[in-house]
Design a protein around this motif. Structure first.
Motif, mmCIF file in Angstrom:
data_model
loop_
_atom_site.group_PDB
_atom_site.id
_atom_site.type_symbol
_atom_site.label_atom_id
_atom_site.label_comp_id
_atom_site.label_asym_id
_atom_site.label_seq_id
_atom_site.Cartn_x
_atom_site.Cartn_y
_atom_site.Cartn_z
ATOM 1 N N THR A 1 2.492 55.235 52.317
ATOM 2 C CA THR A 1 1.311 56.102 52.320
ATOM 3 C C THR A 1 0.245 55.544 53.244
ATOM 4 O OG1 THR A 1 -0.422 57.085 50.945
ATOM 5 C CG2 THR A 1 0.371 54.903 50.296
ATOM 6 N N ASP A 2 -0.498 56.457 53.858
ATOM 7 C CA ASP A 2 -1.623 56.061 54.710
ATOM 8 C C ASP A 2 -2.944 56.199 53.971
ATOM 9 O OD1 ASP A 2 0.107 55.605 56.852
ATOM 10 O OD2 ASP A 2 0.038 57.715 57.463
ATOM 11 N N ALA A 3 -2.870 56.657 52.719
ATOM 12 C CA ALA A 3 -4.098 56.866 51.953
ATOM 13 C C ALA A 3 -4.703 55.522 51.548
ATOM 14 C CB ALA A 3 -3.800 57.698 50.711
ATOM 15 N N PRO A 4 -6.049 55.454 51.469
ATOM 16 C CA PRO A 4 -6.682 54.205 51.034
ATOM 17 C C PRO A 4 -6.392 53.913 49.570
ATOM 18 C CG PRO A 4 -8.301 55.977 51.197
ATOM 19 C CD PRO A 4 -7.026 56.510 51.764
ATOM 20 N N GLY A 5 -6.556 52.656 49.194
ATOM 21 C CA GLY A 5 -6.328 52.263 47.808
ATOM 22 C C GLY A 5 -4.966 51.639 47.621
ATOM 23 N N PRO A 6 -4.640 51.265 46.386
ATOM 24 C CA PRO A 6 -3.361 50.615 46.108
ATOM 25 C C PRO A 6 -2.194 51.549 46.380
ATOM 26 C CG PRO A 6 -4.471 51.222 44.060
ATOM 27 C CD PRO A 6 -5.448 51.456 45.165
ATOM 28 N N PRO A 7 -1.047 51.015 46.815
ATOM 29 C CA PRO A 7 0.109 51.872 47.085
ATOM 30 C C PRO A 7 0.635 52.512 45.810
ATOM 31 C CG PRO A 7 0.741 49.553 47.138
ATOM 32 C CD PRO A 7 -0.761 49.593 47.053
ATOM 33 N N ARG A 8 1.158 53.690 45.945
ATOM 34 C CA ARG A 8 1.742 54.396 44.804
ATOM 35 C C ARG A 8 3.103 53.783 44.472
ATOM 36 N NH1 ARG A 8 4.300 60.279 45.655
ATOM 37 N NH2 ARG A 8 5.432 60.485 43.694
ATOM 38 N N SER A 9 3.325 53.536 43.210
ATOM 39 C CA SER A 9 4.601 52.964 42.794
ATOM 40 C C SER A 9 5.051 53.612 41.491
ATOM 41 C CB SER A 9 4.500 51.446 42.622
ATOM 42 O OG SER A 9 3.623 51.131 41.561
ATOM 43 N N GLU A 10 6.361 53.589 41.265
ATOM 44 C CA GLU A 10 6.947 54.152 40.041
ATOM 45 C C GLU A 10 8.089 53.260 39.580
ATOM 46 O OE1 GLU A 10 6.307 58.949 40.800
ATOM 47 O OE2 GLU A 10 8.221 58.001 41.279
ATOM 48 N N ARG A 11 8.354 53.318 38.284
ATOM 49 C CA ARG A 11 9.460 52.563 37.716
ATOM 50 C C ARG A 11 10.515 53.504 37.165
ATOM 51 N NH1 ARG A 11 7.638 47.133 34.500
ATOM 52 N NH2 ARG A 11 6.571 46.110 36.233
ATOM 53 N N CYS A 12 11.752 53.194 37.466
ATOM 54 C CA CYS A 12 12.874 53.935 36.922
ATOM 55 C C CYS A 12 13.723 52.997 36.075
ATOM 56 C CB CYS A 12 13.739 54.526 38.035
ATOM 57 S SG CYS A 12 12.980 55.897 38.934
ATOM 58 N N ILE A 13 14.174 53.495 34.937
ATOM 59 C CA ILE A 13 15.084 52.753 34.088
ATOM 60 C C ILE A 13 16.506 53.192 34.413
ATOM 61 C CG2 ILE A 13 15.745 52.269 31.702
ATOM 62 C CD1 ILE A 13 12.900 53.231 30.917
ATOM 63 N N ARG A 14 17.388 52.235 34.591
ATOM 64 C CA ARG A 14 18.787 52.582 34.837
ATOM 65 C C ARG A 14 19.503 52.740 33.508
ATOM 66 N NH1 ARG A 14 21.829 49.802 39.613
ATOM 67 N NH2 ARG A 14 22.893 51.784 39.336
ATOM 68 N N GLN A 15 20.194 53.849 33.349
ATOM 69 C CA GLN A 15 20.978 54.099 32.144
ATOM 70 C C GLN A 15 22.342 54.602 32.599
ATOM 71 O OE1 GLN A 15 20.340 57.341 28.982
ATOM 72 N NE2 GLN A 15 19.232 55.585 28.169
ATOM 73 N N GLY A 16 23.295 53.677 32.650
ATOM 74 C CA GLY A 16 24.583 54.018 33.228
ATOM 75 C C GLY A 16 24.404 54.286 34.711
ATOM 76 N N ALA A 17 24.910 55.431 35.144
ATOM 77 C CA ALA A 17 24.757 55.814 36.548
ATOM 78 C C ALA A 17 23.467 56.572 36.805
ATOM 79 C CB ALA A 17 25.952 56.672 36.977
ATOM 80 N N ASP A 18 22.742 56.939 35.740
ATOM 81 C CA ASP A 18 21.537 57.749 35.885
ATOM 82 C C ASP A 18 20.286 56.887 36.043
ATOM 83 O OD1 ASP A 18 23.256 59.821 35.499
ATOM 84 O OD2 ASP A 18 22.633 60.243 33.444
ATOM 85 N N LEU A 19 19.257 57.496 36.611
ATOM 86 C CA LEU A 19 17.940 56.873 36.740
ATOM 87 C C LEU A 19 16.951 57.707 35.934
ATOM 88 C CD1 LEU A 19 17.874 56.154 40.586
ATOM 89 C CD2 LEU A 19 18.308 54.512 38.761
ATOM 90 N N ILE A 20 16.168 57.063 35.103
ATOM 91 C CA ILE A 20 15.179 57.763 34.290
ATOM 92 C C ILE A 20 13.798 57.341 34.742
ATOM 93 C CG2 ILE A 20 14.322 58.204 31.970
ATOM 94 C CD1 ILE A 20 17.081 57.454 30.925
ATOM 95 N N LEU A 21 13.038 58.282 35.291
ATOM 96 C CA LEU A 21 11.676 58.001 35.736
ATOM 97 C C LEU A 21 10.809 57.741 34.525
ATOM 98 C CD1 LEU A 21 9.581 57.831 38.017
ATOM 99 C CD2 LEU A 21 9.267 60.299 37.805
ATOM 100 N N ALA A 22 10.205 56.563 34.468
ATOM 101 C CA ALA A 22 9.431 56.163 33.296
ATOM 102 C C ALA A 22 7.952 56.435 33.513
ATOM 103 C CB ALA A 22 9.646 54.673 33.005
ATOM 104 N N GLY A 23 7.346 57.182 32.594
ATOM 105 C CA GLY A 23 5.913 57.432 32.636
ATOM 106 C C GLY A 23 5.183 56.541 31.667
#
Length: 233
Positions: free
Chosen positions: A198-220
């Motif tokens: 991102t070119d926006a000011p401030g801290p970079p955007r980040s997200e965490r995903c949990i792996r469950q088998g072959a799937d990825l679960i976006l964690a909020g």
């Protein structure tokens, strides 16, 4: 006494060695597991838009004082509204790489069309009721009401609702900004962590995903929010 002491010492040593070997073995299995090493591939997820579209429709019907249906009724007629979100990971290191996420335009367009068609069905029923209350003696069947709408507004019910009705879905650009984008990822502490470019000011955007088998679960913040399912190669 010495014999008991020696036995305790022997048991302690054996226990320590057992725990050490178990720890090493678990670590080996974790990092050498084919599933965990599979960090390249394509995943897909479905964004459920039913509640949001129904709430927007209900609010609009309240504004025009045409509410004779409940929010539950609207959700029932708008069920299974979803938009496809794709995620591609390309592994470049042992535990990380690059990613790209996208809201599919054709999936967005199809979902939006389905949402307005569902609302149009409810809208035609409401128009029919108003006509009956006003003493209208003509046909109030769905096709007849659609013909009256076309005659009155010069467009179909769906076209009228798109032009003059509620905004049922966030724009594709809004969804792309929230769920799409590119950047880098890394496996750390049991999470797949995505850092967005991102070119926006401030801290970079980040997200965490949990792996469950072959799937990825976006964690909020309040728990999992979306499941990405691995596509078969």
């Amino acid at each position: 006494m010495k014999t008991k002491k020696a036995m305790r010492k022997t048991v302690s040593v054996l226990l320590f060695l057992t725990l050490s070997i178990s720890t090493v073995l678990l670590a080996y299995l974790y990092f050498s597991s084919p599933e965990d090493k599979k960090l390249s591939g394509e995943w897909t997820a479905k964004l459920d838009m039913t509640e949001q579209a129904a709430a927007a429709a209900y609010g609009w019907l309240q504004e025009i004082e045409a509410v004779t249906v409940s929010l539950d009724d609207l959700e029932a007629c708008m069920q299974e509204l979803s938009i496809q979100a794709d995620l591609t990971l390309e592994q470049t290191t042992r535990s990380g790489g690059t990613f790209h996420g996208e809201i599919l335009p054709e999936s967005y367009d199809a979902c939006e069309q389905a949402a307005y068609e569902a609302l149009a069905g409810t809208f035609r029923k409401l128009v029919a009721r108003r006509l009956q209350l006003a003493g209208y003696t003509g046909s109030t069947e769905e096709d007849a009401v659609e013909a009256l709408i076309r005659e009155t507004f010069g467009m179909s019910a769906v076209e009228y609702l798109r032009a003059c009705g509620p905004v049922l879905l966030p724009s594709r650009e809004e969804l792309q900004a929230r769920y799409g984008g590119s950047g880098t990822y890394e496996m750390a502490e049991g999470f797949l962590i995505r850092e967005y470019d991102t070119d926006a000011p401030g801290p970079p955007r980040s997200e965490r995903c949990i792996r469950q088998g072959a799937d990825l679960i976006l964690a909020g913040e309040d728990g999992p929010v979306m499941r990405y399912i691995l596509r078969e190669p």
